[in-house]
Scaffold this active site. Structure first.
Site, PDB file in Angstrom:
ATOM      1  N   THR A  96       0.823  -1.203   0.000  1.00  0.00           N
ATOM      2  CA  THR A  96       0.000   0.000   0.000  1.00  0.00           C
ATOM      3  C   THR A  96       0.856   1.251   0.000  1.00  0.00           C
ATOM      4  O   THR A  96       0.447   2.298  -0.500  1.00  0.00           O
ATOM      5  CB  THR A  96      -0.950  -0.013   1.210  1.00  0.00           C
ATOM      6  N   TYR A 110       4.685 -12.281   4.894  1.00  0.00           N
ATOM      7  CA  TYR A 110       3.520 -11.797   4.155  1.00  0.00           C
ATOM      8  C   TYR A 110       3.243 -12.782   3.030  1.00  0.00           C
ATOM      9  O   TYR A 110       4.022 -12.902   2.084  1.00  0.00           O
ATOM     10  CB  TYR A 110       3.802 -10.390   3.616  1.00  0.00           C
ATOM     11  N   LYS A 147       1.180 -12.431   7.923  1.00  0.00           N
ATOM     12  CA  LYS A 147       0.073 -11.656   7.371  1.00  0.00           C
ATOM     13  C   LYS A 147      -0.516 -12.521   6.272  1.00  0.00           C
ATOM     14  O   LYS A 147       0.087 -12.700   5.211  1.00  0.00           O
ATOM     15  CB  LYS A 147       0.564 -10.314   6.812  1.00  0.00           C
ATOM     16  N   ILE A 183      -3.508  -6.248   9.245  1.00  0.00           N
ATOM     17  CA  ILE A 183      -2.656  -5.239   8.613  1.00  0.00           C
ATOM     18  C   ILE A 183      -3.498  -4.677   7.482  1.00  0.00           C
ATOM     19  O   ILE A 183      -3.718  -5.327   6.465  1.00  0.00           O
ATOM     20  CB  ILE A 183      -1.325  -5.833   8.147  1.00  0.00           C
TER      21      ILE A 183
END
Length: 297
Positions: free
Chosen positions: A46, A134, A163, A205
């Protein structure tokens, strides 16, 4: 102690003509802390880390650590499909004072599960701070399987969680079963926060927290405090907004939304481009329904 519980924001990186807009980034950090955000993740997807220079990434990590000044955890995105580069960035983030690392599985190379164990083992042996993996197969073309976390745990002890953004709730359940309660699971999808927390997840997250940090904190805190019904109702209430923020590739919609809301976070970097007119109108309509747009918009 877990890295964090509740709402961690995958914060956008504001840009201007000079590069990273550090004044604006500082304002966002202060706003998030005031609104109750439980952790800040800097230089993630992001945050457009993939189109930042290494110098910009390092400056952003250092700035965020110094601005937060220990008030909440700072988690630095340091992943790469080049293991040596991931090691270099991870070592830098640790030296800059990051509380933990978020490290994506290697993309494009399409390594094996054995390769994943080797990759994360190499990174972990160079740092002491916690590492959160992740897993986002939609972006990497690679899914880290539940049994791979168990194999990795035999080699290192500072890979503390994941995540999880596979979208596969059965896989999340299997990770929780195999790894036990000490392994930290965070939702990587804003529309699956409460389902994942119901399996033992500690929070999210979040992309959506960029625009409604207090709400995401409230929802996750409600679940952690045992108010399951409130948390469920908030998840269902927010899902149309979550959907709108992913109508095009993240972070195009959320950064567009922030600019519409007056945050002035600047442009996207190529190859990301502005939203289509149709999707922009849809995003505006959803933001309006949630009371997030001023009348001028």
């Amino acid at each position: 102690m877990p890295v964090f519980k509740g709402s961690g924001v995958a914060i956008v990186t504001p840009f201007n003509e000079e590069g990273v807009n550090f004044e604006k980034l500082g304002e966002l950090i202060e706003w998030h802390i005031k609104e109750g955000t439980d952790a800040i993740i800097i230089c993630g997807t992001t945050g457009e880390a993939s189109t930042m220079t290494q110098e910009e990434q390092q400056q952003a990590i250092k700035f965020t650590v110094e601005k937060v000044a220990g008030r909440i955890p700072v988690i630095a995105g340091t992943g790469s499909n080049n293991t040596a580069h991931a090691v270099e960035m991870s070592e830098y983030a640790q030296s800059a004072g990051a509380d933990a690392l978020l490290v994506i599985t290697p993309y494009y190379n399409k390594t094996t599960q054995k390769g994943l164990v080797a990759h994360f083992t190499e990174i972990a042996r160079h740092v002491d701070i916690p590492i959160i993996i992740y897993n986002v197969p939609s972006r990497t073309s690679l899914n880290m399987l539940p049994e791979t976390y168990l194999e990795l745990s035999k080699h290192v002890d500072n890979v503390v969680g994941v995540k999880e953004a596979s979208g596969d709730i059965v896989q999340v359940a299997e990770i929780a079963r195999i790894m036990g309660k000490s392994f930290e699971i965070y939702s990587g999808n804003d529309d699956q926060v409460i389902p994942i927390m119901s399996l033992g997840g500690l929070g999210v997250i979040s992309v959506t927290a960029n625009i409604i940090p207090a709400k995401i904190h409230e929802m996750t805190t409600a679940y952690l405090n045992g108010d399951i019904e409130k948390a469920r109702d908030m998840q269902l209430e927010l899902n149309p907004l979550n959907k709108a923020l992913f109508i095009e590739t993240n972070p195009i919609p959320v950064k567009t939304a922030m600019n519409l809301m007056g945050f002035n976070v600047g442009p996207l970097r190529l190859p990301l481009v502005e939203m289509s007119d149709k999707n922009l109108e849809y995003l505006k309509s959803v933001l309006s329904k949630y009371g997030l747009l001023k009348e001028a918009n």
